[in-house]
Motif scaffolding. Structure first.
Motif, short mmCIF file in Angstrom:
data_model
loop_
_atom_site.label_atom_id
_atom_site.label_comp_id
_atom_site.label_asym_id
_atom_site.label_seq_id
_atom_site.Cartn_x
_atom_site.Cartn_y
_atom_site.Cartn_z
N CYS A 35 0.85 -1.18 0.00
CA CYS A 35 0.00 0.00 0.00
C CYS A 35 0.90 1.24 0.00
CB CYS A 35 -0.91 0.03 1.23
SG CYS A 35 -0.01 0.14 2.79
N THR A 36 0.27 2.39 -0.11
CA THR A 36 0.99 3.64 0.10
C THR A 36 0.74 4.12 1.53
OG1 THR A 36 -0.85 5.03 -0.65
CG2 THR A 36 0.72 4.27 -2.33
N LEU A 37 1.62 4.94 2.03
CA LEU A 37 1.43 5.46 3.38
C LEU A 37 0.16 6.30 3.46
CD1 LEU A 37 2.51 5.80 6.24
CD2 LEU A 37 3.85 7.75 5.44
N ARG A 38 -0.12 7.07 2.41
CA ARG A 38 -1.34 7.88 2.41
C ARG A 38 -2.58 6.98 2.44
NH1 ARG A 38 -1.72 13.03 0.87
NH2 ARG A 38 0.25 12.90 -0.28
N GLY A 39 -2.57 5.91 1.66
CA GLY A 39 -3.70 4.99 1.65
C GLY A 39 -3.87 4.30 2.98
N LEU A 40 -2.76 3.95 3.63
CA LEU A 40 -2.84 3.28 4.91
C LEU A 40 -3.42 4.19 5.98
CD1 LEU A 40 -0.34 0.84 6.43
CD2 LEU A 40 -1.01 2.80 7.80
N LEU A 41 -2.98 5.45 5.99
CA LEU A 41 -3.49 6.39 6.99
C LEU A 41 -4.94 6.77 6.71
CD1 LEU A 41 -0.41 8.77 7.39
CD2 LEU A 41 -1.12 6.91 8.89
N THR A 42 -5.35 6.69 5.45
CA THR A 42 -6.72 7.06 5.08
C THR A 42 -7.71 5.93 5.34
OG1 THR A 42 -5.88 8.54 3.35
CG2 THR A 42 -8.20 7.90 3.21
N HIS A 43 -7.33 4.70 5.03
CA HIS A 43 -8.29 3.59 5.04
C HIS A 43 -8.03 2.53 6.10
CE1 HIS A 43 -9.87 5.14 1.26
NE2 HIS A 43 -8.66 5.13 0.77
N CYS A 44 -6.87 2.51 6.73
CA CYS A 44 -6.54 1.41 7.63
C CYS A 44 -6.27 1.85 9.07
CB CYS A 44 -5.32 0.64 7.12
SG CYS A 44 -5.51 -0.02 5.45
N ALA A 45 -5.57 2.95 9.25
CA ALA A 45 -5.21 3.40 10.59
C ALA A 45 -6.31 4.27 11.18
CB ALA A 45 -3.89 4.18 10.55
N ASP A 46 -6.60 4.07 12.46
CA ASP A 46 -7.65 4.84 13.12
C ASP A 46 -7.03 6.10 13.73
OD1 ASP A 46 -10.00 5.68 14.20
OD2 ASP A 46 -10.34 3.91 15.45
N ILE A 47 -6.69 7.05 12.87
CA ILE A 47 -6.02 8.26 13.33
C ILE A 47 -7.00 9.25 13.98
CG2 ILE A 47 -4.16 8.09 11.65
CD1 ILE A 47 -5.59 10.04 9.88
N GLN A 48 -8.30 8.94 13.93
CA GLN A 48 -9.27 9.79 14.59
C GLN A 48 -9.61 9.31 16.01
OE1 GLN A 48 -12.71 11.25 12.52
NE2 GLN A 48 -11.79 10.97 10.51
N SER A 49 -8.99 8.21 16.43
CA SER A 49 -9.22 7.73 17.78
C SER A 49 -8.41 8.55 18.78
CB SER A 49 -8.84 6.25 17.89
OG SER A 49 -7.45 6.08 17.63
N LEU A 50 -8.77 8.45 20.06
CA LEU A 50 -8.08 9.20 21.10
C LEU A 50 -6.90 8.38 21.61
CD1 LEU A 50 -11.12 10.55 23.18
CD2 LEU A 50 -10.07 11.48 21.11
#
Length: 249
Positions: A35-50
């Motif tokens: 994957c790309t890092l942008r795709g991973l942060l957009t679709h896989c990583a929960d960067i909106q969690s606390l």
């Protein structure tokens, strides 16, 4: 890291041995292999969690000391992660709903690359980032419709494949005490998708596809045998069941 946001990367999950049975087990995060890092942060990583307090402590070692505020930001991350700083953590993270994006913005020493001179390099690599970030966890919602009742409506289902499900979803949105806007990750997405419908020119299907599964709930052991007595229009099951909704607690 920013310079390779759209570069294809390969992710290999390390194998580690469990201390209890010495059997190999993979790491917790099910990242894709390519994957790309942008795709991973957009679709896989929960960067909106606390972030948890342990996460804040893990980040302090990546604060670049060459950053003008690197030492202060490292000390603040440590303070937020300590038990004695529980009130500070509650004010900064919990009450103000600060997620991972906010954290990396406020503590820019973690991602600081400096001027590119000797020693001015980002301490956090992609491997470190994927070790710390949480993956998107499944969301669970209550089913607010009765498939058993709908199956009885044979006339309505003659031209349909399967059956419909209605969900109870509360769209999370609001403002923090300091006026910061926040929204729920999954509930906001579900409220924005285009459903199947009829726009006057005929039926259409929206472009969004939601992958889901049905998990048996607390009613799975109830006597829910469907009644075959067509003379009783107000009852779907052989055994009457009274349900009490005592709140959402």
């Amino acid at each position: 890291i920013q310079s390779i946001a759209d570069t294809l990367i390969r992710i290999q999950q390390r194998k580690q041995k469990s201390h209890s049975n010495f059997q190999e087990s993979s790491l917790n995060h099910p990242w894709p292999e390519r994957c790309t890092l942008r795709g991973l942060l957009t679709h896989c990583a929960d960067i909106q969690s606390l972030p948890e307090r342990e996460d804040l402590y893990s980040l302090n070692v990546y604060c670049n000391q060459n950053h003008p505020q690197g030492k202060d930001q490292r000390d603040k991350l440590i303070s937020l992660s300590e038990t004695s700083g529980a009130a500070l953590y509650g004010d900064y993270i919990i009450r103000e709903k600060r997620n991972w994006v906010d954290l990396f913005y406020d503590f820019d020493a973690v991602r600081w690359e400096g001027s590119g001179t000797s020693g001015d390099v980002a301490l956090m690599t992609i491997s470190h980032l994927l070790t710390i970030l949480p993956s998107i966890a499944p969301r669970h919602f209550s089913i607010a419709s009765s498939p058993s009742y709908m199956v009885r409506q044979t006339a309505a289902l003659e031209s349909k494949e399967g059956f419909d499900l209605e969900l109870c979803v509360a769209v999370v949105e609001g403002k923090t005490p300091f006026g910061r806007s926040y929204t729920g990750f999954c509930s906001t997405y579900l409220s924005s998708i285009i459903p199947r419908g009829n726009d006057g020119n005929g039926p259409f299907v929206g472009p969004d596809i939601v992958r889901l599964w049905i998990h048996p709930g607390s009613f799975s052991k109830l006597p829910l045998d469907i009644s075959k007595d067509e003379t009783i229009s107000h009852r779907c099951f052989n055994t009457p069941v009274m349900c009490i909704g005592a709140g959402t607690g």
